[in-house]
Design an enzyme around this catalytic site. Sequence first.
Site, mmCIF file in Angstrom:
data_model
loop_
_atom_site.group_PDB
_atom_site.id
_atom_site.type_symbol
_atom_site.label_atom_id
_atom_site.label_comp_id
_atom_site.label_asym_id
_atom_site.label_seq_id
_atom_site.Cartn_x
_atom_site.Cartn_y
_atom_site.Cartn_z
ATOM 1 N N HIS A 153 -2.731 54.432 -101.122
ATOM 2 C CA HIS A 153 -4.073 54.839 -101.525
ATOM 3 C C HIS A 153 -4.951 55.064 -100.302
ATOM 4 O O HIS A 153 -4.583 54.706 -99.187
ATOM 5 C CB HIS A 153 -4.709 53.796 -102.460
ATOM 6 C CG HIS A 153 -4.990 52.475 -101.827
ATOM 7 N ND1 HIS A 153 -4.010 51.521 -101.617
ATOM 8 C CD2 HIS A 153 -6.135 51.926 -101.352
ATOM 9 C CE1 HIS A 153 -4.548 50.458 -101.050
ATOM 10 N NE2 HIS A 153 -5.842 50.676 -100.859
ATOM 11 N N GLU A 212 -17.694 66.299 -96.574
ATOM 12 C CA GLU A 212 -17.892 65.121 -95.731
ATOM 13 C C GLU A 212 -18.235 63.949 -96.632
ATOM 14 O O GLU A 212 -19.088 64.071 -97.519
ATOM 15 C CB GLU A 212 -19.037 65.326 -94.740
ATOM 16 C CG GLU A 212 -18.687 66.184 -93.562
ATOM 17 C CD GLU A 212 -19.828 66.303 -92.576
ATOM 18 O OE1 GLU A 212 -19.537 66.323 -91.382
ATOM 19 O OE2 GLU A 212 -20.996 66.380 -93.015
ATOM 20 N N GLU A 225 -9.810 53.630 -103.165
ATOM 21 C CA GLU A 225 -10.413 52.299 -103.198
ATOM 22 C C GLU A 225 -11.797 52.406 -102.581
ATOM 23 O O GLU A 225 -11.969 53.006 -101.525
ATOM 24 C CB GLU A 225 -9.559 51.314 -102.395
ATOM 25 C CG GLU A 225 -10.166 49.939 -102.252
ATOM 26 C CD GLU A 225 -9.397 49.017 -101.320
ATOM 27 O OE1 GLU A 225 -9.837 47.875 -101.131
ATOM 28 O OE2 GLU A 225 -8.353 49.448 -100.765
ATOM 29 N N HIS A 284 -8.730 64.441 -90.455
ATOM 30 C CA HIS A 284 -9.123 64.821 -91.808
ATOM 31 C C HIS A 284 -8.015 64.415 -92.771
ATOM 32 O O HIS A 284 -6.899 64.123 -92.362
ATOM 33 C CB HIS A 284 -9.429 66.322 -91.923
ATOM 34 C CG HIS A 284 -8.243 67.206 -91.790
ATOM 35 N ND1 HIS A 284 -7.715 67.559 -90.553
ATOM 36 C CD2 HIS A 284 -7.475 67.821 -92.715
ATOM 37 C CE1 HIS A 284 -6.680 68.352 -90.739
ATOM 38 N NE2 HIS A 284 -6.498 68.528 -92.040
#
Length: 133
Positions: A64, A41, A109, A7
């Site tokens: 990033h 999620e 991104e 996670h």
Amino acid sequence: MITGVNHITLAVNDLPRSIWFYTDILGGTLRADWPRGAYLELGELWLCLTLSDAPIAPRNDYTHIALTCSEADFPRLSELIANHAELWQDNSSEGASLYFRDPDGHKLELHTGTLASRLDHYRAQSESRMRIH
């Protein structure tokens, strides 16, 4: 042995605003929330948002998080994101990408490529100095 990313946790200053951004703009699913955090999620990504007591200091380096998007969904999603987020860089890499910041300035991104397509891109460039293993 590492088998994947478990996670990602991002500190945020305004939890409802961040939940809105990650669900309504990026299409995530809210799975749990509490006064100081939320679990979402995004595809197979488990994202934890946690309320910070200190102001979030946006990074100025290239660090990033890249999120995968299908080529078919990229035009619609990138337009939606561009209307609600600050863009921080133009795309100069292989594959379609949109570089943007979330409401707390975390650099993200939206990308359509894979590691395999990126490596194929560099293999095809005779002037590339990249060593592919």
